[in-house]
Design a protein around this motif. Sequence first.
Motif, mmCIF file in Angstrom:
data_model
loop_
_atom_site.group_PDB
_atom_site.id
_atom_site.type_symbol
_atom_site.label_atom_id
_atom_site.label_comp_id
_atom_site.label_asym_id
_atom_site.label_seq_id
_atom_site.Cartn_x
_atom_site.Cartn_y
_atom_site.Cartn_z
ATOM 1 N N ALA A 107 0.821 -1.215 0.000
ATOM 2 C CA ALA A 107 0.000 0.000 0.000
ATOM 3 C C ALA A 107 0.854 1.264 0.000
ATOM 4 O O ALA A 107 0.433 2.321 -0.493
ATOM 5 C CB ALA A 107 -0.933 0.001 1.209
ATOM 6 N N ASN A 108 2.071 1.159 0.523
ATOM 7 C CA ASN A 108 2.964 2.316 0.564
ATOM 8 C C ASN A 108 3.421 2.753 -0.821
ATOM 9 O O ASN A 108 3.905 3.874 -0.997
ATOM 10 C CB ASN A 108 4.196 2.000 1.422
ATOM 11 N N TYR A 109 3.283 1.861 -1.802
ATOM 12 C CA TYR A 109 3.720 2.178 -3.159
ATOM 13 C C TYR A 109 2.585 2.768 -4.010
ATOM 14 O O TYR A 109 2.773 3.022 -5.203
ATOM 15 C CB TYR A 109 4.264 0.917 -3.842
ATOM 16 N N PHE A 110 1.435 2.959 -3.384
ATOM 17 C CA PHE A 110 0.293 3.534 -4.082
ATOM 18 C C PHE A 110 -0.206 4.753 -3.316
ATOM 19 O O PHE A 110 0.134 4.958 -2.155
ATOM 20 C CB PHE A 110 -0.824 2.494 -4.228
ATOM 21 N N SER A 111 -1.020 5.552 -4.000
ATOM 22 C CA SER A 111 -1.545 6.762 -3.366
ATOM 23 C C SER A 111 -3.013 6.575 -2.999
ATOM 24 O O SER A 111 -3.618 5.545 -3.316
ATOM 25 C CB SER A 111 -1.406 7.952 -4.329
ATOM 26 N N GLU A 112 -3.595 7.590 -2.353
ATOM 27 C CA GLU A 112 -5.014 7.524 -1.992
ATOM 28 C C GLU A 112 -5.904 7.582 -3.232
ATOM 29 O O GLU A 112 -7.012 7.045 -3.237
ATOM 30 C CB GLU A 112 -5.368 8.669 -1.045
ATOM 31 N N PHE A 114 -5.039 6.350 -6.188
ATOM 32 C CA PHE A 114 -4.866 5.115 -6.958
ATOM 33 C C PHE A 114 -4.297 4.058 -6.017
ATOM 34 O O PHE A 114 -3.099 3.958 -5.809
ATOM 35 C CB PHE A 114 -3.926 5.330 -8.146
ATOM 36 N N THR A 115 -5.196 3.283 -5.448
ATOM 37 C CA THR A 115 -4.821 2.297 -4.445
ATOM 38 C C THR A 115 -4.456 0.971 -5.098
ATOM 39 O O THR A 115 -4.597 0.783 -6.311
ATOM 40 C CB THR A 115 -5.973 2.072 -3.461
ATOM 41 N N PHE A 116 -4.008 0.047 -4.268
ATOM 42 C CA PHE A 116 -3.690 -1.294 -4.770
ATOM 43 C C PHE A 116 -4.940 -1.989 -5.285
ATOM 44 O O PHE A 116 -4.891 -2.756 -6.252
ATOM 45 C CB PHE A 116 -3.041 -2.124 -3.659
ATOM 46 N N LYS A 117 -6.085 -1.696 -4.681
ATOM 47 C CA LYS A 117 -7.342 -2.264 -5.169
ATOM 48 C C LYS A 117 -7.632 -1.766 -6.583
ATOM 49 O O LYS A 117 -8.110 -2.512 -7.433
ATOM 50 C CB LYS A 117 -8.493 -1.899 -4.220
ATOM 51 N N ASP A 118 -7.355 -0.476 -6.813
ATOM 52 C CA ASP A 118 -7.527 0.088 -8.158
ATOM 53 C C ASP A 118 -6.596 -0.602 -9.151
ATOM 54 O O ASP A 118 -6.972 -0.870 -10.296
ATOM 55 C CB ASP A 118 -7.239 1.585 -8.153
ATOM 56 N N PHE A 119 -5.390 -0.897 -8.707
ATOM 57 C CA PHE A 119 -4.407 -1.554 -9.558
ATOM 58 C C PHE A 119 -4.901 -2.931 -10.014
ATOM 59 O O PHE A 119 -4.813 -3.287 -11.197
ATOM 60 C CB PHE A 119 -3.085 -1.683 -8.802
ATOM 61 N N LEU A 120 -5.433 -3.714 -9.081
ATOM 62 C CA LEU A 120 -5.968 -5.026 -9.429
ATOM 63 C C LEU A 120 -7.149 -4.911 -10.380
ATOM 64 O O LEU A 120 -7.308 -5.719 -11.303
ATOM 65 C CB LEU A 120 -6.382 -5.775 -8.159
ATOM 66 N N PHE A 121 -7.968 -3.893 -10.165
ATOM 67 C CA PHE A 121 -9.127 -3.681 -11.041
ATOM 68 C C PHE A 121 -8.672 -3.328 -12.458
ATOM 69 O O PHE A 121 -9.244 -3.817 -13.446
ATOM 70 C CB PHE A 121 -10.006 -2.566 -10.477
#
Length: 206
Positions: A107-112, A114-121
């Motif tokens: 989660a530290n590598y993503f922002s509010e 664009f989250t990790f959940k957004d990345f998977l989507f």
Amino acid sequence: MKLTAENIQFIDSYLKNSNVIYYDIRMEMLDHVATAVEQKMEAENIDFYEAFKSYMVVNKREILKGNKLWPGFSKDILLNFLKFLLQPIMILIGVSIYVFYKNVEVANYFSESFTFKDFLFVILISLAIFKIVYFRVVLKQRFYMIEKIFGLLNVFYYLQMFFLNQRNNETPSVFTITMFSYLLIAYLIYFTKQVYKFNTYKKQFV
């Protein structure tokens, strides 16, 4: 008596006209029919067209039962994929993914925004777009196994909507992100294996 290339093409055209649209299924049928017709020509000392006609009159309905024109998702594909997930090498990959997420705060590598959940989507949507491009531009043939495994994306989409709701600001658990990462990676490996199988099988009839 061996069939000529023209004989093989005749059988293939006949199956196409019988609405056998999937390449892999049609090739299996073609191999089956060609072998049976060759044997009939040899046993009865008749030409190809006579042997083919008499064979298909008796066996056409039974042969075409194998034409799997099921719309949408196939339960058989889901079962095959689940068996694939349980292979030792895949379980090892899953454990490795879990260990990675357990020790790395992704989660530290993503922002509010664009989250990790957004990345998977985004990955999920990208795979869906790839499906369209792959079939229309690259494959140019309908292959049952490859086409139907894309139905797994629908399953992943609904699972993602349920477990990784973008409106929920809570960080998903390590187990949850491991599960989705594992499914997507396993899907890519499974898809690649099927494409390789398709290309290998196709070469036998080119």
